[in-house]
Each structure stands twice: as structure tokens, then as C-alpha cells.
Write an enzyme that holds these catalytic residues in place. Sequence first.
Site, short mmCIF file in Angstrom:
data_model
loop_
_atom_site.label_atom_id
_atom_site.label_comp_id
_atom_site.label_asym_id
_atom_site.label_seq_id
_atom_site.Cartn_x
_atom_site.Cartn_y
_atom_site.Cartn_z
N CYS A 87 0.85 -1.21 0.00
CA CYS A 87 0.00 0.00 0.00
C CYS A 87 0.88 1.25 0.00
CB CYS A 87 -0.93 -0.03 1.21
SG CYS A 87 -1.85 1.51 1.48
N CYS A 90 -0.08 4.00 2.49
CA CYS A 90 0.30 3.61 3.85
C CYS A 90 1.73 4.04 4.15
CB CYS A 90 0.19 2.10 4.03
SG CYS A 90 -1.48 1.42 3.82
#
Length: 332
Positions: A87, A90
Site C-alpha cells: 500500500c 500507507c
Amino acid sequence: MQPRNMSMSGVVDLAAVKAAGEAKAKAEQARAEAARAASQGGGAAPSAGAVPPSALVVDVDEAGFERDVLQLSAEVPVVLDFWAEWCQPCKQLSPLLERLVTEAGGRLVLAKVDVDANQMLMQQFQIQGIPAVFAVVAGQVLPLFQGVAPEQQIRDTLAQLVQVAEERFGIIGLEVDPNAAAPAGPAEAEAPAGPHDALLEAAVVALDAGDLGGAVQAYKNVLADDPANTEAKLGLAQAELLARVQHMNPQAVRAAAAENPRDPAAQIAAADLDLVGGHVEDAFGRLVDTVKVTFGDDRDAVRLRLLELFEVIGADDPRVTAARTALARVLF
């Protein structure tokens, strides 16, 4: 995706208020004992209950969740960061959360949850996309926000969390022992600064401040001089994606995509939301399917957006490889 505002509704009805009160009393007693010891010894000394700074940011899993999160939340608000290695948003949010929690000096703890390794927790929290951030206070779960948010907004949210924990539950956090910091390792020789390090750093600073336009321009400045700069290409793709979704209404975008499956603009917008929310395969599959049913300039627009999203995830990711193969089948 616009982060959802933190909600404190229902918090006063939590069943663990008594446990939180007991934790407060225990913490206050420990502080009083520490103060007496310091005055008698002529110097400041941490109490026996003080924790090292390294204990403020921890990785948690399903096996240790009750101990490391639920029980601990009677003493300090625990911020849950649901993330994954693949991700990209993230990777922007997690370091910021770590820094802000560390700066809070024991009033918060950050618990990081790798969703790939903890699918059960992901299901229990009904995670629809990552990054997703929750808090646990006195054993109760509070949703904070989903997606990447500007630093000031996250600061305000965490400050509100600390205030609610103290005022409504008497949870005042942990005492941090500054002397327990890990000793510095041997100094490493600094790598010589690259020709674009200052511009790349400026782009990161702009991202952290929520200045997506500034970040986009900084990355473009690097690429104007060095078109093959991998870091700038990845950063630009991420910053442009975040800028595109910043002011979207997710419900309206998804409704438009559902009602207009052949509309390239509607599908492109929905794919951007899919990717920011961590639904990588959904984003790629949506655009590959749209390429199948479009032609000419519309098809080119969808194909180019798909290639941009490949840049966000990275060429080495197996999902990118699979989507490239699917795209090739459609085009040729």
C-alpha cells in the site's frame, strides 16, 4: 479518498470506564512515588512503571491483540494503523503517525496491524480499504479516518482523542523514561547528496503538509532535468493520485460508475478511489474492463490512466504484471 471525520458518538456509554478510572489512580500513584523518590534523591528519576520510548510504537497481531491493545487501552489511548507493504499511501501515513505519537510523549500508543498477516482483525474491524486508522479507548473502538490526511488534520484528531480519553475516562497515558532510549549505533558515513535531493525532500515535506500541488510541482521539477528518476516518477504518480481524489465524494463517484459502466470518466474516477482505498485488483480490473468496451480517444484515456496507476504500485508488483497481461489481451 477524503478521510472520514473522527466520531466520538456513544463514547460516554463505554463499559470500561471503571477500569480506566482504576488505571488513572494507579498511574497517579506511580507518579507521586516517582516525585517523592526524585526529591529525596536530588534528581529526576523515572518511576518503576515508566516505559521506554520504543514501547510507544508497536506491531500487533491477532494473538496479542487483547493484551497489547485492549488491556493497554485502559491506561493509554491506542491508535490502530491498518497497513500493508504493498500500500503506497500507507507508506506516507505510517511514518507520520509514528512521529506524531512519539511526540505525544506517552499520551498515545501506536499499534500497527499488517492486514495481510491479520485477516481476521481486518474482518472484525470491517476494513474496506487501507490505510485505515482507528482508536481503542478503555476497550472500546472508535473510527478515526481512512486514507491519507494532511498532517494538521491528523494532529487535531489525535489531540481530540487525548482530550476525550482524559476528560471522559481519566486515562492520562504512560510515563516515558527518556533514559531508556536505545543507544546510538556507530555513526555511518553519509552518502553524498544527489543533485536532486533537495527537490525530492521538498516534495516529501509538501506531501506531509497536505500541499499536493506543491509536491506535484517539485517532482515535475526533478523529472524535467532527470526524466528517468525512479523516485520522482513514483512520487509524482502518488501525489497526482491523491490530488485527484482529495475532493471527491466517494458515494457519488461510485454511484456514477455503477450507473454508467461504459463511461470512461466515471470508471477512471472510481478506479482512483479503489486504488487509494487499497483495492488494487479492483482498480486494475475496472479499467481493463473499460478498455474492452471503449474506442478511440476514450480507450486511450482509460489505458493511460491504468498505466499511471501501475506507476503508483510499482512495476515489480505481481498485480501489476497480471494487469499488464490482461491489458495486452484486450488490446491485441
